[in-house]
Write a protein that holds these residues in place. Structure first.
Motif, short mmCIF file in Angstrom:
data_model
loop_
_atom_site.label_atom_id
_atom_site.label_comp_id
_atom_site.label_asym_id
_atom_site.label_seq_id
_atom_site.Cartn_x
_atom_site.Cartn_y
_atom_site.Cartn_z
N ALA A 128 0.85 -1.19 0.00
CA ALA A 128 0.00 0.00 0.00
C ALA A 128 0.88 1.24 0.00
CB ALA A 128 -0.91 0.01 1.23
N PRO A 129 0.53 2.27 -0.76
CA PRO A 129 1.31 3.51 -0.76
C PRO A 129 1.28 4.16 0.62
CG PRO A 129 -0.79 3.86 -1.85
CD PRO A 129 -0.69 2.38 -1.60
N LEU A 130 2.35 4.83 0.97
CA LEU A 130 2.42 5.50 2.27
C LEU A 130 1.75 6.87 2.17
CD1 LEU A 130 6.09 4.60 3.27
CD2 LEU A 130 3.96 3.40 3.84
N PRO A 131 0.87 7.20 3.12
CA PRO A 131 0.14 8.46 3.04
C PRO A 131 0.95 9.65 3.54
CG PRO A 131 -0.56 7.25 4.97
CD PRO A 131 0.41 6.35 4.24
N ARG A 132 0.59 10.82 3.05
CA ARG A 132 1.10 12.08 3.59
C ARG A 132 0.27 12.44 4.83
NH1 ARG A 132 -0.39 15.48 -1.28
NH2 ARG A 132 0.88 17.18 -0.46
N ALA A 133 0.58 13.56 5.45
CA ALA A 133 -0.11 13.95 6.68
C ALA A 133 -1.60 14.14 6.46
CB ALA A 133 0.51 15.23 7.23
N ASP A 134 -2.01 14.56 5.26
CA ASP A 134 -3.43 14.80 5.00
C ASP A 134 -4.16 13.55 4.51
OD1 ASP A 134 -2.51 14.50 2.41
OD2 ASP A 134 -3.12 16.49 1.72
N GLY A 135 -3.46 12.42 4.46
CA GLY A 135 -4.07 11.17 4.04
C GLY A 135 -3.93 10.86 2.56
N SER A 136 -3.58 11.84 1.74
CA SER A 136 -3.37 11.60 0.31
C SER A 136 -2.03 10.90 0.11
CB SER A 136 -3.42 12.91 -0.47
OG SER A 136 -2.33 13.74 -0.10
N THR A 137 -1.82 10.37 -1.08
CA THR A 137 -0.61 9.58 -1.33
C THR A 137 0.25 10.12 -2.46
OG1 THR A 137 -1.78 8.09 -2.86
CG2 THR A 137 -1.73 7.47 -0.51
N VAL A 138 -0.15 11.23 -3.07
CA VAL A 138 0.55 11.76 -4.24
C VAL A 138 0.83 13.24 -4.06
CG1 VAL A 138 0.53 12.00 -6.77
CG2 VAL A 138 -0.77 10.15 -5.69
N THR A 139 2.03 13.65 -4.44
CA THR A 139 2.32 15.07 -4.60
C THR A 139 3.01 15.23 -5.95
OG1 THR A 139 3.22 17.04 -3.51
CG2 THR A 139 4.62 15.07 -3.54
N VAL A 140 3.15 16.45 -6.41
CA VAL A 140 3.72 16.69 -7.74
C VAL A 140 4.92 17.61 -7.61
CG1 VAL A 140 3.30 17.63 -10.05
CG2 VAL A 140 1.48 16.39 -8.85
N VAL A 141 6.03 17.21 -8.25
CA VAL A 141 7.24 18.02 -8.29
C VAL A 141 7.68 18.15 -9.75
CG1 VAL A 141 9.64 18.25 -7.55
CG2 VAL A 141 7.96 17.25 -6.00
N ALA A 142 7.75 19.36 -10.24
CA ALA A 142 8.16 19.62 -11.63
C ALA A 142 7.36 18.79 -12.62
CB ALA A 142 9.66 19.36 -11.79
N GLY A 143 6.08 18.63 -12.35
CA GLY A 143 5.20 17.90 -13.25
C GLY A 143 5.14 16.41 -13.03
N HIS A 144 6.02 15.87 -12.20
CA HIS A 144 6.06 14.43 -11.96
C HIS A 144 5.28 14.06 -10.70
CE1 HIS A 144 9.13 13.35 -14.98
NE2 HIS A 144 9.69 14.52 -14.69
N PRO A 145 4.34 13.12 -10.78
CA PRO A 145 3.68 12.64 -9.57
C PRO A 145 4.66 11.82 -8.72
CG PRO A 145 2.95 11.38 -11.48
CD PRO A 145 3.81 12.48 -12.00
N ILE A 146 4.73 12.14 -7.44
CA ILE A 146 5.66 11.49 -6.53
C ILE A 146 4.86 10.68 -5.51
CG2 ILE A 146 7.56 11.81 -4.91
CD1 ILE A 146 8.13 12.82 -7.77
N THR A 147 5.23 9.43 -5.34
CA THR A 147 4.62 8.57 -4.34
C THR A 147 5.72 7.86 -3.56
OG1 THR A 147 4.39 6.80 -5.98
CG2 THR A 147 2.47 8.20 -5.60
#
Length: 293
Positions: free
Chosen positions: A76-95
């Motif tokens: 299972a992907p590891l969640p961020r503090a807000d419970g979501s699992t994806v952030t974006v850096v320079a257009g790339h989704p990071i998990t």
């Protein structure tokens, strides 16, 4: 096999540290046709393609998390503090994911062959009652299931058959890209299923036929080992209905046609394939015609 070249930048490292709390020196892991994975201490950082929308990745991660609740091979992907699992850096989704050891599964190994069929059956059972919202964008395997004509390897008879089959079967969440390259084995046994980016809602029979081809590589058009994989899956209690040879061939041809489209899209994006890739592509094109019922 072409693997993408995406760097683990300082910006990505800073975001992983800030949002997941992990720091370290990245080590590139083997594989990745459109994404790159790096071991970073206790976790794996996955850098996705800018062609993938973060909402799409989040949806797919939700399917993985649902399966992980009852199938130990699923990470299972590891969640961020807000419970979501994806952030974006320079257009790339990071998990960020837990680590897994092992090497790609081997469909020629009888033990792993049986385990792959059994694992697929357990995945389908685990996801049979899960009801996610609609997928934000169609997966590559989903395109054409409704009978929409294809510009790649056009076949009106296949289109009509797919439309009727899709209307008359039960749908559920599926992995979407179940093959040896997305399974890891350790000490001769399958231990991990990876890469849920092509997860979709569809007939489990579709994934069963597709996986049967991948784990038997019977591109000559005979179905001896394909039938054995399907039988092992059903013996393990998978949710797909019984499949006759006609249906198996047509569902395999749908998979092969979508692969042909994916190859052409990659070429249009500027991806350069080596001679082995082109030979593989030619063999799959020939198999599309060879499997015609």
């Amino acid at each position: 096999m072409v693997y993408t070249d995406i760097a683990l930048t300082e910006d990505i490292l800073d975001v992983v540290a800030a949002e997941w709390g992990y720091r370290g020196v990245g080590e590139r892991l083997h594989g990745g046709e459109e994404s790159a994975a790096y071991r970073l201490g206790e976790v794996v950082v996955r850098i996705g393609s800018p062609e993938r929308d973060s909402a799409e990745i989040e949806w797919c991660n939700g399917i993985a998390a649902a399966a992980a609740g009852s199938v130990p091979e699923v990470l299972a992907p590891l969640p961020r503090a807000d419970g979501s699992t994806v952030t974006v850096v320079a257009g790339h989704p990071i998990t960020v994911w837990p680590p897994a050891r092992g090497q790609w599964a081997d469909g020629e190994d009888p033990t792993q062959f049986a385990e792959a069929a059994g694992l697929l059956a357990r995945l389908h059972r685990a996801l049979a009652t899960y009801r996610p919202p609609p997928r934000p964008a169609r997966s590559f395997l989903e395109i054409g299931l409704d009978g929409t004509p294809s510009a790649h390897l056009p076949d009106p008879d296949l289109d009509r058959w797919l439309a009727e089959f899709t209307r008359s079967t039960r749908h559920q969440p599926l992995h979407g890209d179940y093959y040896a390259g997305n399974l890891l084995c350790h000490n001769g046994h399958i231990t991990t299923v990876l890469d849920w980016d092509e997860a979709l809602i569809g007939p489990p029979e579709l994934e069963l036929a597709s996986a049967a081809l991948e784990f038997t590589d019977e591109i000559r058009g005979d179905l001896i080992r394909v039938r054995a994989f399907v039988a092992a899956y059903h013996a393990a209690g998978g949710t797909a209905g019984e499949l006759d040879d006609f249906a198996v061939r047509q569902l395999i041809r749908h998979r092969l046609r979508r692969e042909a489209a994916y190859f052409d899209i990659a070429v249009a994006r500027g991806i350069e394939h080596d001679e082995d890739d082109h030979e593989y592509h030619r063999e799959r094109l020939a198999a599309f015609h060879r499997f015609k019922p």
